[in-house]
Design a protein around this motif. Structure first.
Motif, PDB file in Angstrom:
ATOM      1  N   GLN A  31       0.621  -1.382   0.125  1.00 57.53           N
ATOM      2  CA  GLN A  31      -0.091  -0.070  -0.176  1.00 57.53           C
ATOM      3  C   GLN A  31       0.961   1.287  -0.082  1.00 57.53           C
ATOM      4  OE1 GLN A  31      -3.640   0.295   0.276  1.00 57.53           O
ATOM      5  NE2 GLN A  31      -3.309   2.093  -0.489  1.00 57.53           N
TER       6      GLN A  31
ATOM      7  N   GLN B  25       1.069   6.702  -5.817  1.00 55.17           N
ATOM      8  CA  GLN B  25      -0.019   7.751  -6.655  1.00 55.17           C
ATOM      9  C   GLN B  25       0.450   9.684  -6.956  1.00 55.17           C
ATOM     10  OE1 GLN B  25      -1.950   5.818  -7.899  1.00 55.17           O
ATOM     11  NE2 GLN B  25      -3.854   6.434  -7.176  1.00 55.17           N
TER      12      GLN B  25
ATOM     13  N   ASP C   7       0.769   3.977  -2.524  1.00 58.32           N
ATOM     14  CA  ASP C   7       0.475   5.643  -2.094  1.00 58.32           C
ATOM     15  C   ASP C   7       1.336   6.437  -2.977  1.00 58.32           C
ATOM     16  OD1 ASP C   7      -1.608   4.693  -1.345  1.00 58.32           O
ATOM     17  OD2 ASP C   7      -0.829   4.718   1.051  1.00 58.32           O
TER      18      ASP C   7
END
Ligand SMILES: [Zn+2]
Length: 184
Positions: free
Chosen positions: A36, A43, A40
């Motif tokens: 994750q 992103q 992130d």
């Protein structure tokens, strides 16, 4: 990796709201291949407007061309199956919904030629009119400076007027207040 698709989470590979010809299919990705945290970070990196494409170079038109009709960024269409001549830009609004704008299709090599043509015109103008060009550039700069100076002068006048008004007000107050404070 096609950076123009949206995935909700690193576990959810469903891609939404994208034209079918832009879909990329990944095989054997049932298990999360990134954490994750990495997702992130990715992103965050994706927020950078001029990001490298899968050709691992930033396209010179990426993120700087806009649709003249809707103002949305033009969307760069590249694929390893395309030849360099087939690369093109199209309206980002149209790419999402064909009813909301028109395609505004332009091949990047055509755009490059147009820009080179314009640059050549400017360069030859400068070469032929060097003195004039220097003069125009200097005038522009001087004009800019004098308009800045005029603005500063106007501000200074406003402050001076305000200070004078305040001084008058204080003088009046100092005339009124002692009378009021006098014992009855
Ligand atoms: Zn548009």
């Amino acid at each position: 990796m096609n950076f123009r698709t949206h995935v909700k989470s690193y576990k959810n590979k469903k891609r939404v709201d994208n034209p079918k010809d832009d879909w990329l299919i990944f095989e054997n990705t049932h298990e999360p291949i990134i954490t994750q945290q990495e997702f992130d970070l990715m992103q965050e990196l994706r927020k950078n407007k001029r990001r490298p494409t899968k050709h691992e170079e930033v396209n010179q038109f990426s993120g700087i061309c806009y649709c003249a009709d809707c103002g949305k960024k033009l969307y760069l269409c590249r694929a390893t199956t395309m030849t360099a001549d087939q690369e093109h830009l199209k309206c980002g609004t149209y790419a999402k919904d064909k009813n909301c704008c028109t395609i505004h299709f332009i091949r990047t090599f055509v755009l490059k030629e147009i820009i080179l043509g314009e640059l050549n015109k400017i360069v030859s103008f400068v070469k032929e009119n060097e003195d004039k060009f220097v003069q125009v550039a200097m005038d522009n700069s001087a004009q800019k400076q004098s308009s800045e100076l005029a603005k500063s002068r106007k501000k200074l006048k406003e402050y001076e007027k305000r200070t004078a008004d305040l001084n008058r007000l204080f003088t009046r107050l100092s005339l009124i207040l002692p009378n009021r404070s006098q014992p009855m």
